[in-house]
Design an enzyme around this catalytic site. Structure first.
Site, PDB file in Angstrom:
ATOM      1  N   ASN A   1       0.868  -1.169   0.000  1.00  0.00           N
ATOM      2  CA  ASN A   1       0.000   0.000   0.000  1.00  0.00           C
ATOM      3  C   ASN A   1       0.914   1.231   0.000  1.00  0.00           C
ATOM      4  O   ASN A   1       1.933   1.233  -0.699  1.00  0.00           O
ATOM      5  CB  ASN A   1      -0.959  -0.074   1.205  1.00  0.00           C
ATOM      6  CG  ASN A   1      -2.190   0.784   1.036  1.00  0.00           C
ATOM      7  OD1 ASN A   1      -2.741   0.854  -0.071  1.00  0.00           O
ATOM      8  ND2 ASN A   1      -2.626   1.446   2.074  1.00  0.00           N
TER       9      ASN A   1
ATOM     10  N   GLU B   1      -8.301  -7.139   0.933  1.00  0.00           N
ATOM     11  CA  GLU B   1      -9.339  -6.168   1.336  1.00  0.00           C
ATOM     12  C   GLU B   1     -10.479  -6.201   0.320  1.00  0.00           C
ATOM     13  O   GLU B   1     -10.556  -5.364  -0.566  1.00  0.00           O
ATOM     14  CB  GLU B   1      -8.715  -4.767   1.392  1.00  0.00           C
ATOM     15  CG  GLU B   1      -9.623  -3.714   2.013  1.00  0.00           C
ATOM     16  CD  GLU B   1      -9.124  -2.294   1.794  1.00  0.00           C
ATOM     17  OE1 GLU B   1      -8.567  -2.013   0.718  1.00  0.00           O
ATOM     18  OE2 GLU B   1      -9.319  -1.463   2.693  1.00  0.00           O
TER      19      GLU B   1
ATOM     20  N   ASP C   1      -6.043   7.968   6.354  1.00  0.00           N
ATOM     21  CA  ASP C   1      -5.418   7.254   5.238  1.00  0.00           C
ATOM     22  C   ASP C   1      -4.023   7.855   4.978  1.00  0.00           C
ATOM     23  O   ASP C   1      -3.157   7.817   5.847  1.00  0.00           O
ATOM     24  CB  ASP C   1      -6.378   7.309   4.033  1.00  0.00           C
ATOM     25  CG  ASP C   1      -6.087   6.274   2.977  1.00  0.00           C
ATOM     26  OD1 ASP C   1      -4.904   5.980   2.745  1.00  0.00           O
ATOM     27  OD2 ASP C   1      -7.026   5.758   2.341  1.00  0.00           O
TER      28      ASP C   1
END
Ligand SMILES: O=C(O)[C@H](O)[C@@H](O)[C@H](O)[C@H](O)CO
Ligand SMILES: [Zn+2]
EC number: 3.1.1.17
Length: 297
Positions: free
Chosen positions: A100, A118, A202
Site C-alpha cells: 500500500n 481487502e 489514510d
C-alpha cells in the site's frame, strides 16, 4: 481557499501523490486500476504506465525513472521503455498481501507497507501487513509487523521523528527516527481520531510548520492536525467521500493535491458525487509543504 478538480478523470483508487519538483509533474498511482500516472499541471498532459499488479506507491529515483511498491514487490520503472524490473519481494508466505502507501526519507530510503486482502474498503484481513524499508543498496528490512492497513508516512524537517498511520488504529503514531541508520524507536500515538467503522485516517503529508494533513477516507475531508498537541486544526471538504491521500505541489509547494477513490461506492453515491475518484487541488491555504524525497538507490 478554493477546491477544484485537477484531473477530471475518475480512477478506481487514486493514491500516493508525489510532487516531482525536477520535472514539475505530479506522480500518483491508481492501485486497483494498476496504473502509475504522471501529470503535468501546465500542459495538462497525463502519461499513464501500466503495472502488472496493484501498485501502492511510486517515488522518483534520483538516477531517473521511479521505484514502485506493487503487489508484493519493490521494482524499478523505466519511464522510457516502460519496463518494470523487480528489485526484491516481500511477504512470501502471504500471497494475498499487497503493498500500500510508501514514501522516501531524507537519506533516500524507500519505506512502504503491506496489507492483507481487502475485498471491501476497510474490511481487511487483520494484522497481516508489515512496514518495509528498501535501503539505497537494495537491501530490504522489515521495521515491524501486525499492520492492518499500512498508510501515511511523514518526517519532521529535522528528521528526528517519523509519523505513521495504520488506518485501523485510528491514530497517527510517531517514532523517534535515526536518519543515518533508518532505525525506528519509541512508538507512541500522537493524534487520535473518532473510532468509526467507515471513516479512517489514510495518507498524509507534512507542511513547513510541522503540521500534518491527513486524508480521512470515508469523510471527503483532509484534516490538518498538530502532532505536538494532538489537536485537530482545520478541515478541508473535498467533494468525493473516499479521500485517500494528499501532498503539496506546484512550483511554490503551496497547492494541496488530494487523491480520491470510487471503488466500492454505490451507483447512487457516484451519481451524487460524480467527481468521486478524481484528483483534486486545494489552493489558497496559506501553507507550504516540504519537498518529496527521491529514492537514492
Ligand atoms: O488507499 C489505501 O490506503 C487503501 O489501499 C484503500 O484500500 C483504502 O484507502 C483503505 O481501505 C482505507 O484506509
Ligand atoms: Zn492509503
Amino acid at each position: 481557499m478554493a477546491v477544484s478538480v485537477a484531473v477530471d478523470e475518475p480512477g478506481l483508487l487514486l493514491e500516493g501523490p508525489h510532487w516531482d519538483s525536477l520535472t514539475g509533474t505530479l506522480l500518483y498511482v491508481d492501485i486497483h486500476g494498476q496504473h502509475v500516472h504522471r501529470w503535468d499541471p501546465v500542459t495538462k498532459q497525463k502519461d499513464t504506465y501500466d503495472i502488472d499488479c496493484m501498485v501502492g506507491a511510486v517515488v522518483p529515483r534520483e538516477s531517473g525513472g521511479a521505484v514502485v511498491a506493487a503487489g508484493t514487490k519493490f521494482a524499478f520503472l523505466d519511464f522510457e521503455t516502460r519496463q518494470l524490473n523487480t528489485v526484491a519481494t516481500v511477504d512470501p508466505h502471504k500471497p494475498r498481501n499487497r503493498f500500500n502507501d510508501g514514501k522516501c526519507d531524507a537519506a533516500g530510503r524507500f519505506w512502504a507497507g503491506t496489507m492483507g486482502d481487502e475485498p471491501v474498503p476497510t474490511k481487511v484481513d487483520r494484522k497481516a501487513g508489515s512496514l518495509y524499508c528498501l535501503h539505497t543498496d537494495g537491501i530490504v528490512t522489515k521495521a515491524f509487523n501486525e499492520v492492518d492497513i499500512s498508510n501515511g508516512l511523514a518526517w519532521t524537517s529535522d528528521n528526528s521523528i517519523m509519523y505513521y498511520i495504520d488506518s485501523l488504529q485510528y491514530s497517527v503514531d510517531a517514532f523517534d527516527f535515526d536518519l543515518p541508520t533508518g532505525t525506528l524507536t519509541n512508538r507512541r500515538k500522537v493524534v487520535n481520531f473518532d473510532l468509526s467503522t467507515d471513516v479512517v485516517p489514510d495518507g498524509m503529508c507534512i507542511d513547513t510548520d510541522g503540521k500534518l494533513w491527513v486524508a480521512m477516507f470515508g469523510k471527503g475531508q483532509v484534516l490538518q492536525v498538530d502532532p505536538e498537541t494532538g489537536t485537530h486544526l482545520r478541515s478541508v471538504k473535498i467533494p468525493a467521500d473516499q479521500t485517500t491521500s494528499c501532498c503539496f505541489g506546484g512550483p511554490n509547494l503551496d497547492i494541496l493535491y488530494v487523491t480520491t477513490a470510487n471503488v466500492g461506492l454505490s451507483a447512487e453515491a457516484v451519481q451524487q458525487k460524480p467527481q468521486s475518484g478524481c484528483l483534486f487541488q486545494v489552493t489558497g491555504l496559506g501553507t507550504t509543504g516540504t519537498p518529496g524525497m527521491c529514492y537514492k538507490g
